[in-house]
Design an enzyme around this catalytic site. Structure first.
Site, PDB file in Angstrom:
ATOM      1  N   ASP A 250      -7.531  -3.480  -4.564  1.00 31.29           N
ATOM      2  CA  ASP A 250      -6.121  -3.713  -4.883  1.00 31.29           C
ATOM      3  C   ASP A 250      -5.295  -2.621  -4.218  1.00 31.29           C
ATOM      4  O   ASP A 250      -5.843  -1.640  -3.713  1.00 31.29           O
ATOM      5  CB  ASP A 250      -5.879  -3.793  -6.396  1.00 31.29           C
ATOM      6  CG  ASP A 250      -6.204  -2.513  -7.133  1.00 31.29           C
ATOM      7  OD1 ASP A 250      -6.944  -1.663  -6.590  1.00 31.29           O
ATOM      8  OD2 ASP A 250      -5.727  -2.345  -8.265  1.00 31.29           O
TER       9      ASP A 250
ATOM     10  N   TYR B 124      -2.906   0.606  -3.265  1.00 26.15           N
ATOM     11  CA  TYR B 124      -2.814   1.962  -3.797  1.00 26.15           C
ATOM     12  C   TYR B 124      -1.745   1.996  -4.886  1.00 26.15           C
ATOM     13  O   TYR B 124      -0.636   1.490  -4.692  1.00 26.15           O
ATOM     14  CB  TYR B 124      -2.457   2.948  -2.692  1.00 26.15           C
ATOM     15  CG  TYR B 124      -3.499   3.083  -1.607  1.00 26.15           C
ATOM     16  CD1 TYR B 124      -4.774   3.580  -1.884  1.00 26.15           C
ATOM     17  CD2 TYR B 124      -3.209   2.739  -0.290  1.00 26.15           C
ATOM     18  CE1 TYR B 124      -5.727   3.719  -0.880  1.00 26.15           C
ATOM     19  CE2 TYR B 124      -4.153   2.866   0.717  1.00 26.15           C
ATOM     20  CZ  TYR B 124      -5.418   3.359   0.419  1.00 26.15           C
ATOM     21  OH  TYR B 124      -6.360   3.485   1.405  1.00 26.15           O
TER      22      TYR B 124
END
Length: 222
Positions: A58, A60
């Site tokens: 996913d 940062y």
């Protein structure tokens, strides 16, 4: 969120995205990356240009870092996220050099699809949107691009769990020789020394591409 025109045929955009959008609309937290960048990986690398797929998890969760491409960060980000720093360490060991910044859009321009399996994250809450249903997009993308020979890079167990969505090219029943599949540990500091370091994925991909008569990827110089 507007579907990338070249990818809008994927079932995800009609079947799953509307529900995700409704859920996000009710979420009062800061959501990363900004809306215009959420499909950046697909915008920059349309289906007919995909030669390599590198799957991330996913975005940062630090504001100002994520810009829609797996592992990539905005060019002014210092220090680099630890996973990206390890990717660059392996790149230097493999090819002798690494980019000057963590902005990997120049990889995308050469046909490297840097796709996260979850495309949004609440600021400061890694994996905070893992249950929204974004993974269906990655499933659709893998099934779509794997209809022609492609190099797939699956770092870590989450990415490797998507391998069943990589299908054989319809044009050749002997598909085992068509795709390049690289599966190693994830480059995060927790696992990089358990098989990521020393795996030399970048030279392996370029060897495979050139053997097919395709240009190698310039991994190091923007």
């Amino acid at each position: 969120m507007t579907p990338p025109p070249k990818w809008s045929h994927l079932p995800f955009f009609a079947e799953t995205l509307p529900t995700i959008e409704r859920t996000l609309a009710k979420d009062a937290r800061e959501i990363l990356p900004p809306v215009p960048q959420r499909f950046a990986a697909l915008d920059l690398t349309p289906p007919d240009r995909v030669r390599v797929v590198i799957l991330g998890q996913d975005p940062y969760p630090t504001p100002g870092h994520a810009h829609g491409l797996a592992f990539s960060v905005e060019p002014d980000v210092r220090p680099l996220p630890r996973s990206l720093n390890n990717i660059f360490k392996e790149l230097r060991d493999d090819l002798g050099d690494a980019p000057d910044s963590g902005d990997l859009r120049f990889w995308a321009a050469q046909g490297v699809l840097l796709l996260n399996t979850v495309l949004t994250v609440p600021a400061g809450e890694a994996n905070g949107h893992k249950a929204l249903g974004w993974q269906k997009l990655a499933h659709d993308v893998l099934q779509d691009v794997s209809q022609r020979p492609t190099a797939f890079v699956l770092w870590g167990k989450q990415a490797q769990a998507l391998a069943p969505h990589i299908s054989s090219p319809k044009t050749d029943p002997n598909f085992e020789t068509d795709h390049l599949l690289i599966e190693t540990a994830h480059p995060s500091p927790l696992s990089a020394r358990r098989g990521f370091f020393g795996s030399r994925p970048f030279s392996r991909i370029n060897t495979w591409l050139t053997a097919r008569g395709e240009p190698a990827i310039n991994w190091t110089t923007t």
